[in-house]
Design a protein around this motif. Sequence first.
Motif, short mmCIF file in Angstrom:
data_model
loop_
_atom_site.label_atom_id
_atom_site.label_comp_id
_atom_site.label_asym_id
_atom_site.label_seq_id
_atom_site.Cartn_x
_atom_site.Cartn_y
_atom_site.Cartn_z
N CYS A 317 -60.14 24.22 70.84
CA CYS A 317 -60.07 25.05 72.05
C CYS A 317 -59.49 24.23 73.20
CB CYS A 317 -61.47 25.46 72.51
SG CYS A 317 -62.39 26.32 71.28
N GLY A 318 -58.86 24.92 74.12
CA GLY A 318 -58.43 24.33 75.39
C GLY A 318 -57.54 23.12 75.18
N THR A 319 -57.92 22.06 75.87
CA THR A 319 -57.14 20.82 75.80
C THR A 319 -57.11 20.27 74.37
OG1 THR A 319 -57.39 20.19 78.09
CG2 THR A 319 -57.35 18.40 76.52
N ALA A 320 -58.22 20.38 73.67
CA ALA A 320 -58.26 19.89 72.29
C ALA A 320 -57.27 20.66 71.42
CB ALA A 320 -59.68 20.01 71.74
N ILE A 363 -61.09 19.70 66.24
CA ILE A 363 -61.04 18.68 67.29
C ILE A 363 -61.95 19.13 68.43
CG2 ILE A 363 -59.55 17.34 68.82
CD1 ILE A 363 -57.16 18.20 67.16
N SER A 364 -62.85 18.25 68.83
CA SER A 364 -63.75 18.59 69.94
C SER A 364 -64.28 17.32 70.60
CB SER A 364 -64.92 19.43 69.42
OG SER A 364 -65.84 19.65 70.46
N GLN A 365 -64.01 17.18 71.85
CA GLN A 365 -64.54 16.04 72.59
C GLN A 365 -66.06 16.05 72.56
OE1 GLN A 365 -66.42 13.81 75.30
NE2 GLN A 365 -66.28 15.91 75.95
N SER A 366 -66.64 17.19 72.90
CA SER A 366 -68.11 17.27 73.04
C SER A 366 -68.82 17.37 71.70
CB SER A 366 -68.48 18.50 73.87
OG SER A 366 -68.04 19.67 73.20
N THR A 369 -68.73 22.55 71.09
CA THR A 369 -68.06 23.79 71.48
C THR A 369 -68.34 24.87 70.43
OG1 THR A 369 -66.39 22.55 72.63
CG2 THR A 369 -65.79 24.79 72.00
N VAL A 415 -65.10 17.65 84.22
CA VAL A 415 -64.92 18.84 83.38
C VAL A 415 -63.52 18.85 82.74
CG1 VAL A 415 -64.64 21.34 83.50
CG2 VAL A 415 -66.68 20.27 84.46
N ALA A 416 -62.52 18.45 83.52
CA ALA A 416 -61.16 18.45 82.97
C ALA A 416 -60.99 17.24 82.06
CB ALA A 416 -60.15 18.39 84.10
N SER A 417 -60.56 17.51 80.85
CA SER A 417 -60.45 16.43 79.87
C SER A 417 -59.18 15.62 80.11
CB SER A 417 -60.43 17.05 78.48
OG SER A 417 -60.39 16.04 77.51
N GLN A 424 -57.80 12.01 71.53
CA GLN A 424 -57.69 13.00 70.44
C GLN A 424 -56.30 12.95 69.82
OE1 GLN A 424 -58.67 16.52 72.65
NE2 GLN A 424 -60.86 16.37 72.25
N LYS A 502 -54.23 21.81 83.15
CA LYS A 502 -54.87 20.89 84.12
C LYS A 502 -54.72 21.44 85.53
CE LYS A 502 -57.01 18.80 82.17
NZ LYS A 502 -57.02 18.77 80.76
N GLU A 505 -56.97 24.62 86.05
CA GLU A 505 -58.42 24.42 86.13
C GLU A 505 -58.82 23.58 87.33
OE1 GLU A 505 -60.24 22.78 82.63
OE2 GLU A 505 -58.75 21.24 82.38
N VAL A 626 -68.62 24.14 76.25
CA VAL A 626 -68.75 25.60 76.22
C VAL A 626 -69.53 26.00 74.96
CG1 VAL A 626 -67.50 27.79 76.34
CG2 VAL A 626 -66.60 25.79 77.49
#
Length: 629
Positions: A317-320, A363-366, A369, A415-417, A424, A502, A505, A626
Amino acid sequence: MSLPGTLGAMCGIVGYVGPQDARDVVLEGLRRLEYRGYDSAGIAVVADGRLSSVKKAGKLANLEKLLAEQPLPAATVGIGHTRWATHGGPTDRNAHPHLSADGSVAVIHNGIIENFASLRAECEKNGVEFRSDTDTEVATHLLAAAYAQAAEGPGRLADAMRAVCRRLEGAFTLVATVATEPDTLVAARRSSPLVVGVGDGEYFLGSDVAAFIAHTREARELGQDQVVEIDRHRGLTVTDFDGGAVEPKAYTVDWDAAAAEKGGYDRFMLKEIAEQPKAIADTLLGRLGPQGELVLDEVRLSDQELRDIDKIFVVACGTAFHAGMIAKYAIEHWTRIPVEVELASEFRYRDPVLDRSTLVVVISQSGETMDTLMALRHAREQKARVLAICNANGSTIPRESDAVFYTHAGPEVAVASTKGFLTQVVACYLVGLFLAQVRGVKYEDEVSAIVADLRRLPEAVAEVLAGMAPVRELARSLAGANTILFLGRHVGYPVALEGALKLKELAYIHAEGFAAGELKHGPIAVIDEGTPVIVIVPSPRSRESVHDKVVSNIQEVRARGARTIVIAEEGDDDVVPYADHLIRVPRTPTLLAPVVTTVPLQVLACEIADTRGLDVDQPRNLAKSVTVE
Ligand code: M6R
């Protein structure tokens, strides 16, 4: 009326049992979880056989003000919550903790109780009066009723919690405390994050380890559908929802507390942008085994299974997701396996064709998600193999995957990766090379040559960062723009999408990224006199004259009045006549270029937002992790 089913979604959770003053530990934990995004906060403590609680809409400062007016008693047990509402008002009454009718049980919650409506009707039938619009309150009343019925003695609150959890549908982390048990905390989790920190005679609960790394780095992972009971004297007991004993997995958090501080920077995001060279270097560190082979962190797949893969999906999702788009170019090129990239929120709903020979890279930073987690579970149900690229150790996504590659970016608080994204991308390169190597489609010396190029990236990013003063100045002149467009081709296309994300957001400016070749098929119509257009130019050494085509695209937009901001590598003189502003980046191999070309876009977005007086670390409406679909 609001939609309680979606309340309390991405919330921060903190719990403490131990000799310190729980009020301070919990408040400090909430401060460390602020980055998750929230719109109200609350605390409850147990002292002298009474439960006391304070909660308030708005930022933690509001809660602290209230605490100064209505101080809570010193306590050895406490819980705290930051709530992020997706629907319904972020009001005092909807803030957590929620208390039972007699005020003896307090509950905080993250997630969605999907069957809350029928459970609420049942409670109301039994005479319970609800004081909020939340689904959480249902769990509180059910827990109070179950506690009243449970046998007295040790384990009573955990018994009640298990009984309630068996009735709940949806995703939830619940933490509860009860006035009559000043040394006990009980928590449960299903598909929502919760980690346990173990100190010297003290225990912590957190939505993530940031809540407690200032106190301990010893942690326990809680699995799906598990209940943990923490008793200050008896220690930690974990069971499943039916009461079966479970041994929690212990791990040591390799982030230190200082890594989650601003470290002299005004904003977390500035610090995290500056940390990128190190984050990339750390992600590359130790990846080459004794024979020069690439190694992943956890691989529960045999080489034969990896050789049998005939299709790859990258899901995020998103940046990932943008990192995944870059991965497609590299992995297909290096492995010759077809790669599809999908938004996690779309993936499972279109019934993708998956089987044992499909590899799904999530792929997920956190690592939490929900869209990505659900896509992962769907893939595994269809027997596909899942490899996770993740930053947060001990999170759910790596735990449920067949193989894991950890990025070593350290905690990403803004919040913004930023560093999460670059690491990643680097991880995707390494996964591509790993697969190419296992499948024998690249010779070792070819892999080593690319790894050597990867090793030059930290220095290249540092070089970009050192030259950002003109970008900051440019940002100030763009702060009043209504629309900014981003163009890129090949791997520059996902970079354009990431640059636009970026900006949206952080600066709340309308921004769109386009594949430069698509412009003439419609979007070029929006270009007007002075419209800022940022173009990511590929290396002149890229194949199939992609570079020359992008230079033509710059001319096309300029001819229609655009103000062109061009990102091009050192020595590319072809772009000079068409660039109103030129941002130089070091020469980098084509496939690896996103790691350097993204950096000016991060700085630009951050600076524009700052010029507009916005909260760069916690943009409006957003949450870091999220955890709802
Ligand atoms: O933790 P994840 O990498 O799974 O998060 C995915 C997205 O929610 C995240 O990248 C989001 O788009 C960021 N706010 C982007 O800056």
